[in-house]
Design an enzyme around this catalytic site. Sequence first.
Site: not given
Length: 330
Positions: A223-225, A228, A254-255
Amino acid sequence: MSIVTLTLNPAIDQTIFINDFQLETVNRAYDLKNHAGGKGVNVASLLAATGHKVVATGFLGDQNAEIFDRLFAEKQIDDQFIRIPGQPRVGIKISDQQTQRTTEINLPGLTPTNAQLAAIHTTITRLAAENNQWFILAGNVPPGIPSTIYGQLIEIIQAAGKQVVLDTSGEALRYGLAAAPTIAKPNLAELEQFVGYPLTSEQAAEKAGRELLNHGIKIVVISMGEHGALFIDAEQSLVAIPPSVAVQSTVGAGDAMVAGLVAAQTQGLDLAASARLATAFAAAKITQLGSNLPANEIVAQIQAEVVVRPCNAQHDVLQWNSSQLKGVPL
């Protein structure tokens, strides 16, 4: 065939709604909502709501746990939690709708006994021997539990020929990755902590993620905020970027990505289609409170608007810092 989620440290998520939240002053909230939470519980709820048969296990305090009982009954989740004395921890979420930012305060949780730790090993061993193909180990490790626990459980699950997704942080992530889960989903800051140096570009993150594949992991999702999420397997590296949506709460994005990723795997989708579905789940989730998704047609619309492109130097001009990333915390 069921999907099993493990939540060692579930929480009652209390979301407090405040406009223009400020530090070191009086803030006036206009609403408060409670939800059964914890990463694995959120994943279980989302998968069950999309028609999957789900077993949820882990440790759960036996006091004031009615909110979990209602969720499991409503979503028809097979509750195989081990009850331990005490109340589930509380996770406080301060949601500022004006800035679309969420501040989280997470309490530590309950400490299981050695006998209860042995019981969770027994439970996972039994579930791995049954008709359960995917296991999702998600969330932080409560106080008093060795950081090696995820690694130990991954070995048990894989010895039974089943697939594992790992979504955790810190030392638990380090020991878990050493056991080579099928899929690992760190965010950028967690991966930086693991490798021990800053990942200041998309290419740097891709290189670090690809190193994990060399140790037996099949798919790495980073994950990169606002940049994306990276989806990496042996053949390719893809970046998925969600469309803009109206944010209700970023808690659990995220879940939802993990839930969408496992849903994609159960359908046999390739990496690009998996990236699109997982990202759509995450973007759709933040339009809702609690561990819910909007109607299927809305998720499908968001899915159609997700941009998936190859990871390459052309898109790697800007330097960025993981502590400053904004946007959807996938």
